[in-house]
Write a protein that holds these residues in place. Structure first.
Motif, PDB file in Angstrom:
ATOM      1  N   LEU A 185       0.832  -1.205   0.000  1.00 35.24           N
ATOM      2  CA  LEU A 185       0.000   0.000   0.000  1.00 35.24           C
ATOM      3  C   LEU A 185       0.869   1.258   0.000  1.00 35.24           C
ATOM      4  O   LEU A 185       0.622   2.210  -0.736  1.00 35.24           O
ATOM      5  CB  LEU A 185      -0.910  -0.002   1.233  1.00 35.24           C
ATOM      6  N   SER A 186       1.914   1.230   0.811  1.00 32.44           N
ATOM      7  CA  SER A 186       2.822   2.378   0.912  1.00 32.44           C
ATOM      8  C   SER A 186       3.549   2.633  -0.409  1.00 32.44           C
ATOM      9  O   SER A 186       3.761   3.781  -0.802  1.00 32.44           O
ATOM     10  CB  SER A 186       3.835   2.140   2.036  1.00 32.44           C
ATOM     11  N   ARG A 187       3.927   1.550  -1.110  1.00 30.59           N
ATOM     12  CA  ARG A 187       4.625   1.700  -2.387  1.00 30.59           C
ATOM     13  C   ARG A 187       3.672   2.148  -3.493  1.00 30.59           C
ATOM     14  O   ARG A 187       4.070   2.863  -4.412  1.00 30.59           O
ATOM     15  CB  ARG A 187       5.291   0.365  -2.788  1.00 30.59           C
ATOM     16  N   THR A 188       2.413   1.728  -3.385  1.00 33.26           N
ATOM     17  CA  THR A 188       1.432   2.011  -4.446  1.00 33.26           C
ATOM     18  C   THR A 188       0.921   3.450  -4.389  1.00 33.26           C
ATOM     19  O   THR A 188       0.733   4.095  -5.426  1.00 33.26           O
ATOM     20  CB  THR A 188       0.230   1.042  -4.324  1.00 33.26           C
ATOM     21  N   ILE A 189       0.686   3.954  -3.174  1.00 33.84           N
ATOM     22  CA  ILE A 189       0.064   5.279  -2.990  1.00 33.84           C
ATOM     23  C   ILE A 189       1.141   6.333  -2.759  1.00 33.84           C
ATOM     24  O   ILE A 189       1.969   6.211  -1.844  1.00 33.84           O
ATOM     25  CB  ILE A 189      -0.928   5.268  -1.805  1.00 33.84           C
ATOM     26  N   GLU A 190       1.135   7.367  -3.569  1.00 34.82           N
ATOM     27  CA  GLU A 190       2.135   8.434  -3.479  1.00 34.82           C
ATOM     28  C   GLU A 190       2.009   9.175  -2.146  1.00 34.82           C
ATOM     29  O   GLU A 190       0.904   9.471  -1.672  1.00 34.82           O
ATOM     30  CB  GLU A 190       1.932   9.421  -4.636  1.00 34.82           C
ATOM     31  N   HIS A 191       3.141   9.481  -1.526  1.00 32.76           N
ATOM     32  CA  HIS A 191       3.233  10.227  -0.267  1.00 32.76           C
ATOM     33  C   HIS A 191       2.555   9.509   0.909  1.00 32.76           C
ATOM     34  O   HIS A 191       2.150  10.144   1.876  1.00 32.76           O
ATOM     35  CB  HIS A 191       2.625  11.632  -0.387  1.00 32.76           C
ATOM     36  N   LEU A 192       2.416   8.180   0.831  1.00 35.90           N
ATOM     37  CA  LEU A 192       1.861   7.424   1.956  1.00 35.90           C
ATOM     38  C   LEU A 192       3.006   6.676   2.636  1.00 35.90           C
ATOM     39  O   LEU A 192       3.573   5.736   2.077  1.00 35.90           O
ATOM     40  CB  LEU A 192       0.791   6.426   1.466  1.00 35.90           C
ATOM     41  N   TYR A 193       3.347   7.114   3.845  1.00 30.60           N
ATOM     42  CA  TYR A 193       4.453   6.499   4.571  1.00 30.60           C
ATOM     43  C   TYR A 193       4.017   5.165   5.169  1.00 30.60           C
ATOM     44  O   TYR A 193       2.818   4.907   5.362  1.00 30.60           O
ATOM     45  CB  TYR A 193       4.956   7.435   5.672  1.00 30.60           C
ATOM     46  N   LYS A 194       4.999   4.312   5.469  1.00 30.27           N
ATOM     47  CA  LYS A 194       4.711   2.967   6.004  1.00 30.27           C
ATOM     48  C   LYS A 194       3.880   3.046   7.291  1.00 30.27           C
ATOM     49  O   LYS A 194       2.938   2.280   7.483  1.00 30.27           O
ATOM     50  CB  LYS A 194       6.043   2.249   6.271  1.00 30.27           C
ATOM     51  N   LYS A 195       4.212   4.017   8.151  1.00 33.23           N
ATOM     52  CA  LYS A 195       3.488   4.162   9.423  1.00 33.23           C
ATOM     53  C   LYS A 195       2.012   4.483   9.158  1.00 33.23           C
ATOM     54  O   LYS A 195       1.113   3.905   9.779  1.00 33.23           O
ATOM     55  CB  LYS A 195       4.126   5.270  10.266  1.00 33.23           C
ATOM     56  N   GLN A 196       1.765   5.403   8.209  1.00 32.47           N
ATOM     57  CA  GLN A 196       0.386   5.773   7.874  1.00 32.47           C
ATOM     58  C   GLN A 196      -0.358   4.588   7.258  1.00 32.47           C
ATOM     59  O   GLN A 196      -1.536   4.369   7.553  1.00 32.47           O
ATOM     60  CB  GLN A 196       0.376   6.953   6.896  1.00 32.47           C
ATOM     61  N   ALA A 197       0.342   3.834   6.398  1.00 30.10           N
ATOM     62  CA  ALA A 197      -0.265   2.655   5.765  1.00 30.10           C
ATOM     63  C   ALA A 197      -0.680   1.633   6.820  1.00 30.10           C
ATOM     64  O   ALA A 197      -1.778   1.054   6.752  1.00 30.10           O
ATOM     65  CB  ALA A 197       0.700   2.032   4.770  1.00 30.10           C
ATOM     66  N   ASN A 198       0.181   1.405   7.804  1.00 27.75           N
ATOM     67  CA  ASN A 198      -0.133   0.471   8.895  1.00 27.75           C
ATOM     68  C   ASN A 198      -1.378   0.926   9.658  1.00 27.75           C
ATOM     69  O   ASN A 198      -2.238   0.112  10.005  1.00 27.75           O
ATOM     70  CB  ASN A 198       1.048   0.367   9.866  1.00 27.75           C
TER      71      ASN A 198
END
Length: 629
Positions: free
Chosen positions: A575-588
């Motif tokens: 999800l973090s790699r797919t969505i621009e400006h989405l950090y791993k912490k936010q994705a979690n």
């Protein structure tokens, strides 16, 4: 905050109720700007702990012309000369910045952080833009990649638009912070400042309370908030932002003064803290009226005697001698009861124990819907009138009915814009507008600059203007374009939207208690949902996931994550790699929130299934088999 108008009255009511009905609830109150702690201690029946420890030392200064003076409140001359301001200004620069703000900020930035408090929102933007003009190129190189990411996030938050001032200032590490920004923009600016990506914020006084954004140096651009001279508590809240615990060994504040302000400023920095007073009698006793209505409605009190007993536990009771109230508290309560009776919110009957108070249906609807007493009868009339000719081929009429009354005073219509938007309405919508009191002829005459002789209720006119803003927003779902169209700040439009959503919920609960308004129940349920999210229908399921904004919902939808179930089953790393400006912490966080939401919905459905399959044990076996089949 207990001393802060209607909000203070609401806090006092809440605390007094908790103290009255519960002996086990623990209440902790904290303040750095209270003069009369003993009154609060008596009201809360509390123990008092006071400490003047500050993890980072604060040094207060004032600036007069090109001289810096240290504040020494305990000395006879409370301003002691400290140094001359070291700066080299050209004549052109002197005209642009006569208060030497650039000199003051460049002494600390970019190595350290700085807050500049300004008297108005427009001044915040102007000061930030002015400072940028004279900063060196090296400011652009500091954390350039992170600033670029911030601008990208601001662009996403604005549906592709970025404020021109922020576009200019962010590359230099500067931004402004006030209520004209949307909540998403403010959050991004606050996080970037806390992380050191931004080294300076120009801001209004609202940043001083409630937001933990400390700085090495705090500069007060003026001793005024708008046109009002600072209060001691406001000043202390602002300068109290100076000093980052764990990062700085000292914090500094600089108050910029003109010669004519020196005497008032001496009083300001040396005066004792203001006292906090009860606001239950604020605005003609509106708080006391609301309190008595809720006490009767919640069965906490059913007589004047019981209300009087409750009132002895309020801050108002503690301070009635200091407040110079014209009548006794007992007389004030009696007068409020009579007024509530006249408004049809309570009934007063005689019984063997004296007078018995009961809440009416309208009274119950008022306190259950948390409707301001000033507007309950107006709301009832508006809803009753609405039933006579409710327009349902669009949502304009419903939107008008849930446009908050308390925001009308903040609206000054631009008449050409008003007329332009009015002409875009359908014939049925224009007829509905005329029915509530805003005919096309009136708006056309105002737009043409003509005098209107016919008497028109201007509150209704302004409310319809705000309703048009909301109506347009629900159709376009683009806050920026609507704000531009109506020449309003995007922060105001967002506040209007959230206030309307909250008021829509209040009106829904209000109508629940009154049988004659049964048609509104289903209509307002859907409208509350639309106002809460204000996005295209396909994005609503994603907006239910905590941490998902409109711009993020669009990104997720376009990437194939169209429901909370899709998100709950997603891999945060992917999800973090797919969505621009989405950090791993936010994705979690988004995936965890989606899982929680899906589990809650599944549990609710399982309960329904269990209830449907629940078979009484006394049924004959043949019927049991039939029911199972």
């Amino acid at each position: 905050m207990l001393g802060d108008g209607s909000r203070g009255a609401l806090i006092e009511m809440t605390l007094a109720k908790v103290l009255y009905v519960s002996e086990t609830t623990q209440i902790i109150g904290m303040s750095a700007t209270l003069g009369n702690i003993s009154d609060l201690q008596t009201f809360l029946r509390a123990e008092n702990y006071t400490n003047d420890f500050r993890p980072v030392q604060l040094k207060e200064y004032v600036k007069l012309k090109d001289s810096i003076y240290e504040v020494k409140p305990k000395e006879q001359e409370c301003f002691r000369f400290s140094r001359l301001l070291n700066f080299k200004y050209s004549s052109a620069m002197q005209k642009v910045d006569p208060d030497h703000i650039i000199a003051l900020v460049t002494e600390v930035i970019p190595t350290h952080s700085c807050l500049v408090f300004c008297p108005t929102k427009k001044n915040c933007e102007n000061v930030a833009a002015m400072i940028c003009k004279y900063l060196k190129e090296e400011f652009l190189q500091q954390r350039a990649a992170e600033k670029a990411v911030l601008l990208g996030e601001l662009r996403d938050a604005g549906n592709g638009a970025v404020c021109p001032v922020l576009r200019r200032t962010v590359p230099y590490g500067l931004a402004y912070h006030h209520s004209g920004l949307t909540s998403e923009e403010r959050k991004l600016v606050e996080e970037a400042y806390s992380n050191g990506v931004l080294c300076l914020l120009t801001c209004t006084s609202t940043l001083a309370a409630g937001i933990n954004l400390p700085a090495r140096r705090v500069i007060l651009r003026s001793p005024y908030v708008a046109s009002d001279f600072l209060k001691r508590s406001q000043y202390k809240q602002m300068v109290g932002r100076a000093g980052r615990a764990g990062m700085d060994t000292v914090g500094e504040s600089v108050l910029i003064l003109q010669d004519k302000e020196r005497h008032m400023a001496e009083t300001l920095v040396c005066a004792p803290m203001e006292n906090c007073f009860s606001n239950l009698l604020h605005d003609d006793g509106k708080g006391l009226l609301s309190l008595i209505l809720s006490l009767v409605g919640l069965n906490i009190a059913s007589s004047l005697l019981q209300i009087g007993e409750f009132m002895r536990g309020t801050l108002l009771s503690v301070q009635q001698g200091q407040l110079c109230v014209e009548t006794s508290l007992q007389e004030a309560v009696r007068r409020c009861v009579d007024l509530l009776k006249d408004k049809g919110l309570i009934t007063v009957a005689e019984d063997s124990h004296g007078q018995s108070l009961q809440v009416t249906k309208l009274g119950k609807a008022t306190y259950k819907g948390s409707v301001d007493l000033s507007y309950s009868d107006v709301l009832y009339r508006d809803l009753s009138k609405g039933l006579d000719g409710l327009l349902l081929n669009s949502c304009l009429h419903l939107v008008y009915l849930v446009t908050p009354y308390d925001m009308i005073s903040q609206c000054k219509p631009d008449w050409m814009t008003y007329f332009r938007q009015f002409t875009l309405l359908s014939a049925a919508e224009q007829k509905m507008s005329a029915a509530v009191g805003v005919p096309e002829s009136f708006v056309a005459r105002k737009a043409a600059g003509q005098t209107v002789k016919k008497s028109v209720n201007m509150e209704v006119v302004r409310r319809m203007y705000l309703a048009l803003v909301l109506f347009t927003l629900l159709k376009e779902t683009n806050l920026w374009s609507v704000a531009d169209k109506f020449q309003l700040s995007r922060g105001f439009v967002q506040t209007l939207l959230s206030s309307s959503s909250a008021f829509c919920s209040c009106v829904f609960h209000f109508t629940e208690e009154l049988e004659e308004f049964w048609p509104f129940k289903a209509l307002l349920t859907e409208l509350t949902r639309r106002l809460s999210y204000c996005v295209k229908a396909e994005l609503v399921p994603l907006m239910e996931v905590a941490g998902v904004t409109e711009s993020r919902a669009k990104q997720l939808y376009n990437a194939g994550y169209k429901t909370p179930t899709h998100l709950a089953n997603a891999d945060p790393a992917v999800l973090s790699r797919t969505i621009e400006h989405l950090y791993k912490k936010q994705a979690n966080q988004i995936v965890a929130s989606a899982k929680m939401l899906v589990n809650e919905k599944a549990a609710a459905l399982q309960e329904e299934v269990d209830e449907l399959l629940m078979i009484p044990s006394d049924l004959p076996s043949a019927l049991k088999t039939q029911q199972l089949l």
